[in-house]
Design a protein around this motif. Structure first.
Motif, mmCIF file in Angstrom:
data_model
loop_
_atom_site.group_PDB
_atom_site.id
_atom_site.type_symbol
_atom_site.label_atom_id
_atom_site.label_comp_id
_atom_site.label_asym_id
_atom_site.label_seq_id
_atom_site.Cartn_x
_atom_site.Cartn_y
_atom_site.Cartn_z
ATOM 1 N N ALA A 25 0.839 -1.207 0.000
ATOM 2 C CA ALA A 25 0.000 0.000 0.000
ATOM 3 C C ALA A 25 0.874 1.256 0.000
ATOM 4 N N LEU A 26 1.916 1.267 0.808
ATOM 5 C CA LEU A 26 2.825 2.421 0.834
ATOM 6 C C LEU A 26 3.555 2.594 -0.490
ATOM 7 N N LEU A 27 3.997 1.493 -1.069
ATOM 8 C CA LEU A 27 4.763 1.581 -2.311
ATOM 9 C C LEU A 27 3.872 1.886 -3.505
ATOM 10 N N ASP A 28 2.589 1.562 -3.421
ATOM 11 C CA ASP A 28 1.676 1.836 -4.527
ATOM 12 C C ASP A 28 1.449 3.336 -4.708
ATOM 13 N N VAL A 29 1.648 4.087 -3.661
ATOM 14 C CA VAL A 29 1.418 5.534 -3.697
ATOM 15 C C VAL A 29 2.562 6.276 -4.378
ATOM 16 N N GLY A 30 3.786 5.821 -4.175
ATOM 17 C CA GLY A 30 4.934 6.555 -4.703
ATOM 18 C C GLY A 30 5.772 5.734 -5.658
ATOM 19 N N GLU A 31 6.676 6.407 -6.311
ATOM 20 C CA GLU A 31 7.594 5.716 -7.219
ATOM 21 C C GLU A 31 8.580 4.860 -6.441
ATOM 22 N N ALA A 36 13.862 3.171 5.395
ATOM 23 C CA ALA A 36 13.656 3.752 6.735
ATOM 24 C C ALA A 36 12.278 4.404 6.858
ATOM 25 N N THR A 37 11.784 4.982 5.784
ATOM 26 C CA THR A 37 10.454 5.597 5.799
ATOM 27 C C THR A 37 9.375 4.527 5.942
ATOM 28 N N VAL A 38 9.526 3.443 5.199
ATOM 29 C CA VAL A 38 8.570 2.332 5.304
ATOM 30 C C VAL A 38 8.614 1.760 6.718
ATOM 31 N N GLN A 39 9.810 1.592 7.252
ATOM 32 C CA GLN A 39 9.968 1.062 8.600
ATOM 33 C C GLN A 39 9.256 1.943 9.622
ATOM 34 N N LYS A 40 9.435 3.237 9.499
ATOM 35 C CA LYS A 40 8.797 4.179 10.424
ATOM 36 C C LYS A 40 7.272 4.132 10.290
ATOM 37 N N GLN A 41 6.762 4.107 9.062
ATOM 38 C CA GLN A 41 5.316 4.078 8.829
ATOM 39 C C GLN A 41 4.680 2.808 9.399
#
Length: 102
Positions: A25-31, A36-41
């Protein structure tokens, strides 16, 4: 195609695991999104995230690449075309399941 056919045809066991679903879901939003951003989210440890990313990479759904930024090695994640299709089909299957039971 009946809703039950759609639900079973697009349902993806690999993506369905909660953390892997959230990663997609996180990767579908951005390129590309930094590890570290995914880990934090997600609020998980680096080792937990690495394990789930590894499953998605092995399935051909996610790619990783390393790049130096601010003199530090960083890992960037992105969905492959196959991964984006599998994720969106899985979401459609979940919707069909939910809508079929209302």
């Amino acid at each position: 195609m009946k809703d039950t056919d759609l639900a079973t045809s697009g349902f993806n066991d690999t993506i369905h695991a909660p953390n892997r679903l959230r990663i997609c879901a996180l990767l579908d939003v951005g390129e590309e999104v930094e590890f570290a951003t995914v880990q934090k989210q997600l609020g998980v440890s680096a080792s937990v995230l690495s394990k789930h990313v590894g499953v998605l990479v092995n399935a051909g759904y996610v790619r990783q690449h390393r790049a130096v930024r601010d003199t530090r090695q960083r890992v960037w994640l992105s969905l492959t075309d196959e991964g984006r299709t599998a994720y969106r089909n899985h979401i459609a299957a979940l919707r069909a399941i939910v809508e079929g039971h209302q």
